[in-house]
Design a protein around this motif. Structure first.
Motif, mmCIF file in Angstrom:
data_model
loop_
_atom_site.group_PDB
_atom_site.id
_atom_site.type_symbol
_atom_site.label_atom_id
_atom_site.label_comp_id
_atom_site.label_asym_id
_atom_site.label_seq_id
_atom_site.Cartn_x
_atom_site.Cartn_y
_atom_site.Cartn_z
ATOM 1 N N GLY A 179 0.844 -1.180 0.000
ATOM 2 C CA GLY A 179 0.000 0.000 0.000
ATOM 3 C C GLY A 179 0.880 1.230 0.000
ATOM 4 O O GLY A 179 2.017 1.190 -0.479
ATOM 5 N N CYS A 180 0.361 2.308 0.515
ATOM 6 C CA CYS A 180 1.209 3.478 0.655
ATOM 7 C C CYS A 180 0.777 4.244 1.887
ATOM 8 O O CYS A 180 -0.302 4.021 2.433
ATOM 9 C CB CYS A 180 1.165 4.362 -0.592
ATOM 10 S SG CYS A 180 -0.418 5.133 -0.898
ATOM 11 N N ARG A 181 1.647 5.122 2.335
ATOM 12 C CA ARG A 181 1.363 5.866 3.545
ATOM 13 C C ARG A 181 1.640 7.330 3.333
ATOM 14 O O ARG A 181 2.611 7.703 2.677
ATOM 15 C CB ARG A 181 2.215 5.344 4.697
ATOM 16 C CG ARG A 181 1.895 6.018 6.022
ATOM 17 C CD ARG A 181 2.607 5.381 7.157
ATOM 18 N NE ARG A 181 4.048 5.561 7.052
ATOM 19 C CZ ARG A 181 4.898 5.231 8.028
ATOM 20 N NH1 ARG A 181 4.445 4.688 9.130
ATOM 21 N NH2 ARG A 181 6.172 5.430 7.873
ATOM 22 N N CYS A 182 0.776 8.138 3.892
ATOM 23 C CA CYS A 182 0.970 9.580 3.820
ATOM 24 C C CYS A 182 1.947 9.985 4.916
ATOM 25 O O CYS A 182 1.710 9.727 6.096
ATOM 26 C CB CYS A 182 -0.373 10.293 4.034
ATOM 27 S SG CYS A 182 -0.205 12.076 4.178
ATOM 28 N N PRO A 183 3.073 10.580 4.527
ATOM 29 C CA PRO A 183 4.075 10.956 5.536
ATOM 30 C C PRO A 183 3.608 12.101 6.426
ATOM 31 O O PRO A 183 4.181 12.339 7.486
ATOM 32 C CB PRO A 183 5.281 11.373 4.692
ATOM 33 C CG PRO A 183 4.716 11.772 3.379
ATOM 34 C CD PRO A 183 3.468 10.953 3.167
ATOM 35 N N THR A 184 2.548 12.794 5.999
ATOM 36 C CA THR A 184 2.075 13.933 6.779
ATOM 37 C C THR A 184 1.159 13.500 7.919
ATOM 38 O O THR A 184 1.374 13.828 9.075
ATOM 39 C CB THR A 184 1.341 14.930 5.869
ATOM 40 O OG1 THR A 184 2.201 15.264 4.786
ATOM 41 C CG2 THR A 184 0.960 16.187 6.631
ATOM 42 N N CYS A 185 0.122 12.691 7.566
ATOM 43 C CA CYS A 185 -0.833 12.295 8.609
ATOM 44 C C CYS A 185 -0.705 10.820 8.959
ATOM 45 O O CYS A 185 -1.424 10.319 9.816
ATOM 46 C CB CYS A 185 -2.258 12.617 8.171
ATOM 47 S SG CYS A 185 -2.848 11.631 6.775
ATOM 48 N N LEU A 186 0.204 10.110 8.278
ATOM 49 C CA LEU A 186 0.506 8.708 8.555
ATOM 50 C C LEU A 186 -0.656 7.757 8.250
ATOM 51 O O LEU A 186 -0.671 6.620 8.703
ATOM 52 C CB LEU A 186 0.977 8.518 10.004
ATOM 53 C CG LEU A 186 2.238 9.312 10.386
ATOM 54 C CD1 LEU A 186 2.659 8.965 11.796
ATOM 55 C CD2 LEU A 186 3.374 9.049 9.409
ATOM 56 N N THR A 187 -1.655 8.237 7.492
ATOM 57 C CA THR A 187 -2.733 7.343 7.087
ATOM 58 C C THR A 187 -2.202 6.359 6.047
ATOM 59 O O THR A 187 -1.454 6.744 5.157
ATOM 60 C CB THR A 187 -3.900 8.154 6.487
ATOM 61 O OG1 THR A 187 -4.332 9.113 7.443
ATOM 62 C CG2 THR A 187 -5.071 7.238 6.130
#
Ligand SMILES: [Zn+2]
Length: 164
Positions: A18-26
């Motif tokens: 998957g992938c992860r948002c480095p800003t909100c870690l979702t």
């Protein structure tokens, strides 16, 4: 690594990349290019990072399927569950290695990768993820055999000699 390249190199259906948002870690699965949570902040756009899901989660909803989908070799009936992964994303997949009637909400499961179907003469094999109960949870825990706690019937020999 760009998301596009990541897609090509690690097929999402094979390994829960998957992938992860480095800003909100979702965490997102399947991977996407924009974090909808942070979309209003320009800085986050296009900056999601590849993220490998553990494949562990628990059943949050399920249904027992009695009709086999055409082309699928799943034995019916089987349980088709919505599994909430430890990282957050929810996946819909069959639960195997368990009697469908034993699938429960809250059942701890782990992703497995198995052949789903073969297609035509070309023999194109489709793989996909399924979930199986986590062994350590599904199996009844081994309890240490408790030593006999039953009261001993043997008379307590308390010799109280009274010597005159
Ligand atoms: Zn975000």
């Amino acid at each position: 690594m760009s998301i596009a390249r990541f897609w090509r190199e690690t097929p999402v259906r094979y390994n829960l990349g998957g992938c992860r948002c480095p800003t909100c870690l979702t965490v997102y699965f399947p991977p996407r290019s924009v974090c909808p949570v942070c979309v209003q902040h320009r800085s986050s756009i296009g900056r999601l990072e590849p993220f490998q899901l553990s494949g562990e989660g628990e059943v949050v909803s399920y249904t027992v399927v009695h009709d086999a989908a055409e082309g699928f070799e799943m034995q019916v009936p089987y349980a088709l569950a919505i599994v909430k992964t430890r990282e957050g994303p929810q996946l819909t997949a069959p639960v195997v290695d368990i009697d469908p009637s034993e699938v429960r909400i809250g059942l701890k499961v782990r992703a497995t990768f198995r052949k789903l179907r073969e297609e035509g003469k070309a023999g194109v094999i489709h793989y996909g993820y399924k979930f199986a109960p986590m062994d350590d949870v599904h199996r009844p825990p081994e309890r240490p055999t408790q030593s006999e706690t039953a009261p001993s019937t043997a008379p307590t020999a308390v010799a109280s000699e009274s010597r005159a």
